[in-house]
Design a protein around this motif. Structure first.
Motif, mmCIF file in Angstrom:
data_model
loop_
_atom_site.group_PDB
_atom_site.id
_atom_site.type_symbol
_atom_site.label_atom_id
_atom_site.label_comp_id
_atom_site.label_asym_id
_atom_site.label_seq_id
_atom_site.Cartn_x
_atom_site.Cartn_y
_atom_site.Cartn_z
ATOM 1 N N PRO B 298 31.427 -7.114 -2.849
ATOM 2 C CA PRO B 298 30.317 -6.997 -3.793
ATOM 3 C C PRO B 298 30.284 -8.229 -4.700
ATOM 4 N N GLU B 299 29.086 -8.635 -5.083
ATOM 5 C CA GLU B 299 28.936 -9.816 -5.943
ATOM 6 C C GLU B 299 27.567 -9.735 -6.597
ATOM 7 N N ASN B 300 27.515 -9.764 -7.894
ATOM 8 C CA ASN B 300 26.246 -9.742 -8.643
ATOM 9 C C ASN B 300 25.308 -8.619 -8.192
ATOM 10 N N GLY B 301 25.819 -7.438 -8.063
ATOM 11 C CA GLY B 301 24.977 -6.290 -7.785
ATOM 12 C C GLY B 301 24.447 -6.198 -6.363
ATOM 13 N N ARG B 302 24.992 -7.004 -5.437
ATOM 14 C CA ARG B 302 24.677 -6.878 -4.020
ATOM 15 C C ARG B 302 25.878 -7.399 -3.239
ATOM 16 N N TRP B 303 25.677 -7.700 -1.948
ATOM 17 C CA TRP B 303 26.803 -8.232 -1.185
ATOM 18 C C TRP B 303 26.875 -9.742 -1.328
ATOM 19 N N GLU B 354 18.361 6.600 6.050
ATOM 20 C CA GLU B 354 17.732 6.392 4.745
ATOM 21 C C GLU B 354 18.372 5.182 4.072
ATOM 22 N N TYR B 355 17.652 4.655 3.079
ATOM 23 C CA TYR B 355 18.099 3.443 2.395
ATOM 24 C C TYR B 355 18.347 3.756 0.925
ATOM 25 N N LEU B 356 19.185 2.921 0.327
ATOM 26 C CA LEU B 356 19.284 2.857 -1.125
ATOM 27 C C LEU B 356 18.965 1.413 -1.504
ATOM 28 N N THR B 357 17.971 1.228 -2.366
ATOM 29 C CA THR B 357 17.618 -0.145 -2.750
ATOM 30 C C THR B 357 18.615 -0.653 -3.793
ATOM 31 N N LEU B 358 18.617 -1.962 -3.993
ATOM 32 C CA LEU B 358 19.562 -2.552 -4.953
ATOM 33 C C LEU B 358 19.360 -1.995 -6.357
ATOM 34 N N ASP B 359 18.144 -1.525 -6.664
ATOM 35 C CA ASP B 359 17.957 -0.918 -7.985
ATOM 36 C C ASP B 359 17.987 0.608 -7.937
ATOM 37 N N GLY B 360 18.623 1.159 -6.867
ATOM 38 C CA GLY B 360 18.970 2.573 -6.906
ATOM 39 C C GLY B 360 17.892 3.549 -6.464
ATOM 40 N N GLN B 361 16.848 3.070 -5.784
ATOM 41 C CA GLN B 361 15.825 3.985 -5.284
ATOM 42 C C GLN B 361 16.169 4.392 -3.852
ATOM 43 N N ARG B 362 15.926 5.657 -3.532
ATOM 44 C CA ARG B 362 16.154 6.154 -2.180
ATOM 45 C C ARG B 362 14.857 6.005 -1.384
ATOM 46 N N ILE B 363 14.967 5.486 -0.163
ATOM 47 C CA ILE B 363 13.805 5.374 0.721
ATOM 48 C C ILE B 363 14.115 6.155 1.987
ATOM 49 N N THR B 364 13.226 7.069 2.359
ATOM 50 C CA THR B 364 13.480 7.907 3.531
ATOM 51 C C THR B 364 12.851 7.295 4.787
ATOM 52 N N THR B 365 13.220 7.842 5.934
ATOM 53 C CA THR B 365 12.669 7.414 7.220
ATOM 54 C C THR B 365 12.360 8.647 8.057
#
Lengths: 372, 372
Positions: B298-303, B354-365
């Motif tokens: 992890p680095e600066n809130g992402r990979w 499903e996804y989790l965005t870098l700002d914490g939102q869940r996105i479904t598929t």
């Protein structure tokens, strides 16, 4: 009820009688040898199929995740081993687990133990994960000092009860055949017994020994001086177990029915609706080539013998390419069904998430999702 | 909203800005060259992400199954290509498809065409699937006679409108690097143009040409004399595309956050909660070894950047074994998070659903399922 002839998309077909016979055989073997049978439910992942084990007297089970533990707890199971190292980040979830369920947790480092003791009210049985040769996870069986360190830490956590040593000899899947599998099983059991003896020599009370890979538990006549076995795949078997010599073809209990969508006689191949999202991308290496499953034609309301020389050569997301001998290809039509025996049934179950029995009943799993 | 630090289980993390930039870039490229952009939605499988394409002016899409077509039709898409040979067994489902959607169907044999014409009221656009070198599916590009046969059969089915020739140069994924990918793209386009010319010479009206694999469409400056491109993976890319030289590391838009559950300094490995059911078992072959993904901290809130010399060496159902350089391993603690860049992002999306965005939102598929 859905007739097999009416299948339209890749469908996981389950031969219930064969699966039940596989369960009986393993349950009887453990019973005859006075060994506790705690089957791994990660293979079938189904509450309904779990009941077939209950009918064989099974009361304790193994799962591979906390989510799977909750699913089976809701189905009435009260003694569950989560055969995965305790994940620090899920300790609050473990703490919130229904108290009527006795959890067996697996540890290989001190940190999760310290946190469980300091920050939770978790009361559970603890197994120390030992690596008896698989090089995946667990403390090396020769590293008595690190095992001892964990046991000492356990002493100061009275709500966590030491049960014994647990291993999974997963390297049996890479063996060349039955003899090597039996030797791998015997070796791993002997290593566990050796480690246990070192611990009692150092003054620790005797612990149990839990082992259990499908190849070893199936092929070894004597399960050895262990207390518990935890095989999972044996309920269905698959192409890999068959090629390893672990089971006869007639004991394989699942296949994926796949519609034929194109024929390519010029390269003796059929294109199937059935790809990596249905079969998984797991493979067997055959002479350096990746094979993704065996191919069978329908016969008497189920799959027939594997077609000679036939295999799944390539999987993309939805397509599967079956290589067939030309005489088998010639008798096929676009729109026919073929059955694929997966390379690895556990992952195929995970992909498809539900079963259709030979008599047309749908069986759901933890993974069943909404269909659009 | 979930903070990345609070992740407890393998979680598909999506960098929305990077994905949107990847979409823009491909949309702009097609637009500048006057080529219709019909992106493949099998990579992301999400109605919400589909809207980002609509904002770039996309109105027609590609999917890989009828179920996926229904899902996106329900999300308002009205022009959908199902880029999979028409499956005889699903013709009634095609017939029942919402009539407000224009379907584009892909054919490579006469049987489904005859049945659609004889037994249904299906009105659709038809593309003939051509194999321009991938050896997966489609009529061989040199087999003008078989293509002609299909075109003649189409003449007698007026509700089915011929649009043109469609190919997927999937063999670009096996290329050694950018130059070979560009050659493969150019070759496949030239083959399609050649075939189209043979057909017009034989008196058939001019048809369109649809191509589109991510490596070719990304690396080839000129997309050539085609009418439509259908790439999919470019929205996220992955370790395989990065190693092929298709994208810089900074354009990869997804990674799987995995908790570290054990450390094995004696073999310089970390065991992650993140296995075949999360990443898929898809692999890259590196010097004869199977690699299942890259590893990042992890680095600066992402990979961060991929750790030098690090890769996923082994995946079982829930476990992943990451091989790391010893100095990287030394700074890790049990309970930390690592990010895995999957070998193949499409299959990883399918697995995790499903996804989790870098700002914490869940996105479904399409694949999102109930959690227990």
């Amino acid at each position: 009820m859905l007739k097999l002839d009416d299948i339209t998309r890749p469908t996981l077909i389950l031969d219930v009688d064969t699966a039940k016979a596989n369960i009986s055989r393993m349950a009887d073997k453990a019973d005859e040898q006075g060994i506790y049978f705690r089957p791994h439910f990660k293979t079938h992942q189904s509450a309904q199929i779990g009941e077939w084990f209950r009918n064989e007297g099974v009361s304790g089970i193994t799962v591979s995740s906390l989510e799977m533990a909750r699913y089976f707890a809701a189905a009435g199971w009260r003694d569950i081993t989560i055969a995965f190292p305790v994940n620090m980040r899920q300790i609050p979830e473990i703490d919130a687990f229904p108290k009527e369920v006795r959890l067996n947790l697996v540890l290989e480092s001190v940190e999760p133990l310290s946190r469980m003791h300091a920050e939770t009210h978790i009361s559970a049985d603890i197994w120390i994960k030992v690596d008896a040769g698989s090089l995946r996870t667990g403390l090396n069986w020769q590293d008595v000092d690190r095992v001892q360190q964990l046991l000492l830490a356990l002493h100061s956590a009275p709500a966590l009860t030491y049960r014994g040593l647990l291993t999974h000899a997963g390297h049996s899947y890479a063996c060349a055949g039955p003899d090597e599998i039996r030797r791998t099983y015997t070796d791993s059991v002997e290593r566990m017994i050796w480690l246990e003896k070192q611990l009692t020599k150092r003054g620790f009370p005797k612990g149990e020994i839990s082992v259990g890979d499908t190849p070893g538990c199936t092929l070894s006549e004597s399960l050895g001086d262990v207390d518990e076995i935890r095989p999972g795949n044996f309920i269905f078997f698959d192409a890999h177990q068959y090629h390893l010599g672990v089971c006869g073809f007639e004991r394989i209990a699942v296949a994926v029915a796949c519609p034929v969508v194109a024929l390519h006689p010029e390269r003796s191949e059929a294109v199937l609706y059935g790809g990596a999202i249905h079969l998984s991308k797991d493979f067997e290496l055959v002479d350096g080539e990746h094979h993704y499953g065996l191919v069978c034609k329908p016969e008497n309301g189920r799959w027939g013998q594997p077609l000679e020389g036939a295999y799944m050569r390539m999987l993309s997301q939805e397509h599967g390419v079956a290589h067939l001998q030309s005489e088998d290809l010639e008798s096929l039509k676009v729109g026919d069904l073929l059955y694929v025996i997966p390379a690895h049934s556990c992952l195929t179950v995970q992909c498809l998430g539900e079963y259709l029995t030979l008599d047309g009943q749908r069986i759901t799993t933890l993974e069943t999702r909404k269909r659009y």
